[in-house]
Design a protein around this motif. Structure first.
Motif, PDB file in Angstrom:
ATOM      1  N   THR A   8      34.609  75.572  22.941  1.00  0.00           N
ATOM      2  CA  THR A   8      35.297  74.742  22.257  1.00  0.00           C
ATOM      3  C   THR A   8      36.735  74.350  22.740  1.00  0.00           C
ATOM      4  O   THR A   8      37.459  73.354  22.947  1.00  0.00           O
ATOM      5  CB  THR A   8      35.306  74.695  20.728  1.00  0.00           C
ATOM      6  OG1 THR A   8      33.943  74.894  20.112  1.00  0.00           O
ATOM      7  CG2 THR A   8      35.878  73.812  20.059  1.00  0.00           C
ATOM      8  N   ALA A   9      37.223  75.731  22.877  1.00  0.00           N
ATOM      9  CA  ALA A   9      38.606  75.907  23.462  1.00  0.00           C
ATOM     10  C   ALA A   9      38.594  75.085  24.843  1.00  0.00           C
ATOM     11  O   ALA A   9      39.578  74.507  25.324  1.00  0.00           O
ATOM     12  CB  ALA A   9      38.899  77.348  23.526  1.00  0.00           C
ATOM     13  N   ALA A  10      37.645  75.496  25.638  1.00  0.00           N
ATOM     14  CA  ALA A  10      37.474  74.819  27.180  1.00  0.00           C
ATOM     15  C   ALA A  10      37.332  73.402  27.090  1.00  0.00           C
ATOM     16  O   ALA A  10      37.927  72.557  28.035  1.00  0.00           O
ATOM     17  CB  ALA A  10      36.607  75.539  28.000  1.00  0.00           C
ATOM     18  N   LYS A  11      36.565  73.000  26.204  1.00  0.00           N
ATOM     19  CA  LYS A  11      36.095  71.532  26.390  1.00  0.00           C
ATOM     20  C   LYS A  11      37.615  70.814  25.669  1.00  0.00           C
ATOM     21  O   LYS A  11      37.706  69.528  26.156  1.00  0.00           O
ATOM     22  CB  LYS A  11      35.126  71.283  25.159  1.00  0.00           C
ATOM     23  CG  LYS A  11      34.565  69.996  25.064  1.00  0.00           C
ATOM     24  CD  LYS A  11      33.509  69.937  26.296  1.00  0.00           C
ATOM     25  CE  LYS A  11      32.445  68.831  25.924  1.00  0.00           C
ATOM     26  NZ  LYS A  11      32.214  67.872  27.100  1.00  0.00           N
ATOM     27  N   SER A  12      38.256  71.194  24.834  1.00  0.00           N
ATOM     28  CA  SER A  12      39.303  70.476  24.085  1.00  0.00           C
ATOM     29  C   SER A  12      40.718  70.860  24.986  1.00  0.00           C
ATOM     30  O   SER A  12      41.565  70.163  24.972  1.00  0.00           O
ATOM     31  CB  SER A  12      39.749  70.986  22.665  1.00  0.00           C
ATOM     32  OG  SER A  12      39.924  72.380  22.561  1.00  0.00           O
ATOM     33  N   GLY A  13      40.538  72.003  25.691  1.00  0.00           N
ATOM     34  CA  GLY A  13      41.918  72.283  26.439  1.00  0.00           C
ATOM     35  C   GLY A  13      41.970  71.451  27.811  1.00  0.00           C
ATOM     36  O   GLY A  13      42.972  71.598  28.369  1.00  0.00           O
ATOM     37  N   SER A  14      41.116  71.083  28.235  1.00  0.00           N
ATOM     38  CA  SER A  14      40.995  70.196  29.462  1.00  0.00           C
ATOM     39  C   SER A  14      41.014  68.339  29.245  1.00  0.00           C
ATOM     40  O   SER A  14      40.064  68.185  28.562  1.00  0.00           O
ATOM     41  CB  SER A  14      39.733  70.810  30.465  1.00  0.00           C
ATOM     42  OG  SER A  14      39.753  69.842  31.760  1.00  0.00           O
ATOM     43  N   GLU A  15      41.655  67.920  29.942  1.00  0.00           N
ATOM     44  CA  GLU A  15      41.537  66.553  29.986  1.00  0.00           C
ATOM     45  C   GLU A  15      40.679  65.895  30.845  1.00  0.00           C
ATOM     46  O   GLU A  15      40.192  64.751  30.563  1.00  0.00           O
ATOM     47  CB  GLU A  15      43.299  66.155  30.066  1.00  0.00           C
ATOM     48  CG  GLU A  15      44.171  66.239  29.130  1.00  0.00           C
ATOM     49  CD  GLU A  15      45.451  65.570  29.294  1.00  0.00           C
ATOM     50  OE1 GLU A  15      45.473  64.451  29.807  1.00  0.00           O
ATOM     51  OE2 GLU A  15      46.410  65.954  28.708  1.00  0.00           O
ATOM     52  N   GLN A  22      34.534  67.756  32.117  1.00  0.00           N
ATOM     53  CA  GLN A  22      33.927  69.046  32.837  1.00  0.00           C
ATOM     54  C   GLN A  22      32.503  68.941  32.535  1.00  0.00           C
ATOM     55  O   GLN A  22      31.670  68.636  31.524  1.00  0.00           O
ATOM     56  CB  GLN A  22      34.367  70.449  32.081  1.00  0.00           C
ATOM     57  CG  GLN A  22      35.532  70.903  32.294  1.00  0.00           C
ATOM     58  CD  GLN A  22      36.280  72.097  31.459  1.00  0.00           C
ATOM     59  OE1 GLN A  22      35.768  72.471  30.464  1.00  0.00           O
ATOM     60  NE2 GLN A  22      37.051  72.702  32.249  1.00  0.00           N
ATOM     61  N   SER A  35      33.964  84.311  31.041  1.00  0.00           N
ATOM     62  CA  SER A  35      34.928  84.949  29.860  1.00  0.00           C
ATOM     63  C   SER A  35      34.911  86.457  29.596  1.00  0.00           C
ATOM     64  O   SER A  35      33.823  86.910  29.080  1.00  0.00           O
ATOM     65  CB  SER A  35      34.659  83.830  28.737  1.00  0.00           C
ATOM     66  OG  SER A  35      35.335  84.627  27.381  1.00  0.00           O
TER      67      SER A  35
END
Length: 133
Positions: free
Chosen positions: A67-74, A77, A89
């Protein structure tokens, strides 16, 4: 059940084929290995619960990192990129290693349970005077 107890029971098995065992000793040893099975079963119950909880923990950590990776990248991915990120990770690796260690210990205790079951049956048959194998 601790390693010293396991080692002592292993020594009993070794002693049984290196020297003779009386019928009375065989009866006591049969009971001792039955009790060892009980102790291992109790340990297995605790290890099974620990493994289940750690497995849930791995899933939760993977979900949080995802979730963090998905929402942290514009940038969009790919699933493959996200999977690689999850596998690299440190939080996921640590949780997975802890889960694997508990599963390995549980598997070891399952093997001991089987060995102690065989030893119980062996000494029980010996105490009853049945030596056919």
């Amino acid at each position: 059940m601790n390693k010293d107890t396991l080692k002592a029971l292993e020594e009993i098995i070794i002693s049984a084929y290196e020297s003779s065992v009386t019928l009375d000793e065989a009866e006591r040893l049969s009971a001792r290995f039955l009790h060892a099975q009980f102790e291992v079963a109790c340990s297995l119950q605790a290890l099974d619960l620990d493994a289940r909880m750690r497995k849930s923990g791995v899933k939760a950590i993977r979900a949080a990192v995802y979730t963090a990776a998905k929402s942290g990248s514009e940038a969009k991915q790919t699933v493959s990129d996200l999977e690689h990120l999850l596998n690299a990770s440190p939080e996921v690796i640590g949780a997975q290693d802890a889960f694997d260690a508990v599963e390995s210990q549980r598997d070891e205790f399952e093997r001991y349970f089987g060995i102690f079951k065989d030893a119980h049956v062996y000494f029980r048959q010996m105490s009853k005077g049945r030596f056919e194998g």
